[in-house]
Design an enzyme around this catalytic site. Structure first.
Site, short mmCIF file in Angstrom:
data_model
loop_
_atom_site.label_atom_id
_atom_site.label_comp_id
_atom_site.label_asym_id
_atom_site.label_seq_id
_atom_site.Cartn_x
_atom_site.Cartn_y
_atom_site.Cartn_z
N LYS A 174 39.71 44.90 39.62
CA LYS A 174 39.92 45.39 40.99
C LYS A 174 39.12 44.47 41.91
O LYS A 174 37.98 44.77 42.29
CB LYS A 174 39.47 46.85 41.08
CG LYS A 174 40.00 47.57 42.33
CD LYS A 174 39.77 49.05 42.21
CE LYS A 174 40.01 49.77 43.53
NZ LYS A 174 41.39 49.78 43.98
C1 LIG Z 1 46.89 48.00 43.18
C2 LIG Z 1 46.49 49.37 42.72
N1 LIG Z 1 47.13 49.91 41.68
C3 LIG Z 1 46.82 51.14 41.22
C4 LIG Z 1 45.82 51.88 41.82
C5 LIG Z 1 45.48 53.23 41.29
O1 LIG Z 1 44.27 53.19 40.56
P1 LIG Z 1 43.31 54.45 40.50
O2 LIG Z 1 44.15 55.60 40.02
O3 LIG Z 1 42.26 54.08 39.53
O4 LIG Z 1 42.79 54.66 41.86
C6 LIG Z 1 45.12 51.36 42.90
C7 LIG Z 1 44.04 52.09 43.55
O5 LIG Z 1 42.92 51.84 43.33
C8 LIG Z 1 45.46 50.06 43.36
O6 LIG Z 1 44.81 49.52 44.41
#
Ligand SMILES: Cc1ncc(COP(=O)(O)O)c(C=O)c1O
Length: 357
Positions: A174
Site C-alpha cells: 500500500k
Molecule cells: C486499491 C485498493 N484496493 C483495495 C482496498 C481495500 O483494502 P482494505 O479492505 O484493506 O481497506 C483499498 C483500500 O485500502 C485500496 O486502496
C-alpha cells in the site's frame, strides 16, 4: 474542463483529531509538517494504511488493527524502509491516539515516508540517504462513496486505465505512489459522472476499484479476483471471505472477465473506507435488479454487526480502546499505552484466501 461535481464533492469529515503521533511522540496537528524538498513529495516514497475504529457499546473498537499493521510492515519491507517500529509500537500508538482524540469512531491513517535531512540534504532518486518519518493521524470520516451508497449502491464504469503490473509497481504494497494510478481511475470516473472506476489488470481481467476490492455474485456463488490480478490484499476482502465461509456461502477466487460484470446478479465493493458498498450499474448496464442484492445485503448485515461488536467475528477482529492500560505518567502521558489486544497474535503474511479455481 473539470466537472464542478468531481472537484467539489468529497467525503464528509465531521472531526479531525488535533494530535498526531510522530516517531513515538504525540504532537499538535499544526506541527505535523514536512519540508517541500522531502523525497516523498518528489518521488512518491511513502507507504500507508487506512484503518477504521467503530463505535460499540464497549466504546471505540479498532477493526483488525494487527492485520492492518502487518500489511503496513509488509509494505515497508518491500520498499526497504528500515525503521525501528514494531507491531506492538504501532498498535499501541494507534490506540493511544484514539484515546487522546476522544472520538468514538474514526479513520486512522499511519504513514511512513522518506523525508529530508535538512543538515545533509539529498535530492536524487536514491531513497537511502533520506531519513524516515512515521506519523499516525485520525479523523471521523463519513461514507466513502456517499451516504446513500451503502443501501442503494453506486454507478461505476470500467476504467480505460489498467491496474499496475506485478513487475512494475507491487499492488500488494500500500504505497502512496500506487495511488497516482488510483487517481487516474477515480478522476476519469468522476468526470464521466460515475462514483468509482473499476480497473482491469494488464491481461484484461477485472482487478479492483481505485480504493476497493470487488466481488461478483453469480447464482449463489461469490467470486473475487485473486491476488495475481494485481489487487491490494484487502483486509475487508479477507473479512468478506471469512464471513461467507461462516454463513455457508460458496466463495471463490477467480479471474473475472469484464463482460462477467455486466451479467452478474450482484456486485459489490469492499474496503476499509467503502466498507461493503453495492454496485448498481457498470458502464450504464444495470447489475441484477439495479440495487443491493440479497447476498450482498446478508454479508453487509453481518459485517456491520461484527464491526459494532454486536456479533462474534470469525476471529478476534476488534481491539477495544477503553480496555487498554493508561499511558505511564512519567512519560507525560505521551508514551504508547499497553494495548489489551483481542486480535490474533499470529503474524499474517498472506491473507486467507477463498477456494481457487
Ligand atoms: C486499491 C485498493 N484496493 C483495495 C482496498 C481495500 O483494502 P482494505 O479492505 O484493506 O481497506 C483499498 C483500500 O485500502 C485500496 O486502496
Amino acid at each position: 474542463m473539470y466537472s464542478k461535481d468531481g472537484n467539489m464533492k468529497d467525503i464528509k469529515t465531521p472531526r479531525i483529531c488535533d494530535v498526531v503521533w510522530h516517531n513515538g511522540e504525540f504532537i499538535k496537528w499544526d506541527d505535523a509538517r514536512v519540508h517541500v524538498m522531502s523525497h516523498v513529495l518528489h518521488y512518491g516514497s511513502s507507504i500507508f494504511e487506512g484503518i477504521r475504529c467503530y463505535s460499540t457499546k464497549q466504546g471505540p473498537a479498532v477493526f483488525r488493527l494487527r492485520e492492518h499493521m502487518q500489511r503496513f510492515l509488509n509494505s515497508a519491507r518491500i520498499y526497504r524502509m528500515d525503521h525501528p517500529w514494531t507491531m506492538d509500537d504501532l498498535c499501541n500508538a494507534a490506540v493511544e491516539l484514539i484515546r487522546q482524540s476522544g472520538m468514538d469512531q474514526c479513520y486512522i491513517r499511519p504513514i511512513l515516508f522518506r523525508s529530508l535531512d535538512e543538515g545533509h540534504p539529498a535530492f536524487g532518486v536514491n531513497p537511502f540517504p533520506n531519513p524516515l518519518a512515521c506519523y499516525i493521524g485520525a479523523w471521523d470520516w463519513g461514507k466513502y462513496l456517499g451516504d446513500e451508497a451503502i443501501e442503494q449502491g453506486v454507478d461505476v464504469c470500467v476504467s480505460t486505465w489498467n491496474r499496475l503490473t506485478p513487475n512494475s509497481m507491487p499492488a500488494m504494497a500500500k504505497s502512496g505512489a500506487n495511488y497516482m494510478n488510483s487517481q487516474l481511475i477515480k478522476m476519469e470516473a468522476l468526470l464521466n459522472g460515475f462514483a468509482e472506476g473499476i480497473a482491469l489488470d494488464d491481461r484484461g481481467y477485472v482487478s479492483e476499484g481505485s480504493g476497493e476490492n470487488i466481488f461478483a455474485v453469480t447464482g449463489d456463488i461469490v467470486l473475487t479476483p485473486p491476488l495475481s490480478s494485481s489487487i491490494l490484499p484487502g483486509i475487508t476482502r479477507d473479512s468478506v471471505i471469512q464471513i461467507c465461509q461462516e454463513l455457508g456461502i460458496v466463495v471463490k477466487e477467480r479471474t473475472i472477465q469484464r463482460a462477467a460484470l455486466y451479467v452478474a446478479d450482484e456486485l459489490f465493493f469492499s474496503g476499509t473506507a467503502a466498507e461493503i458498498t453495492p454496485i448498481r450499474s457498470v458502464d450504464r448496464i444495470t447489475v441484477g435488479r439495479g440495487g443491493r442484492g440479497p447476498i450482498t445485503e446478508k454479508i453487509q448485515k453481518v459485517f456491520f454487526e461484527i464491526t459494532k461488536g454486536e456479533r462474534p467475528a470469525p476471529g478476534k477482529w476488534l481491539t477495544y480502546v477503553n480496555e487498554t492500560k493508561a499511558a505511564p505518567a512519567e512519560n507525560n502521558g505521551h508514551a504508547p499505552a499497553k494495548v489489551r489486544d483481542d486480535s490474533d497474535t499470529t503474524p499474517i503474511l498472506s491473507f486467507q484466501t477463498a477456494t481457487q479455481d
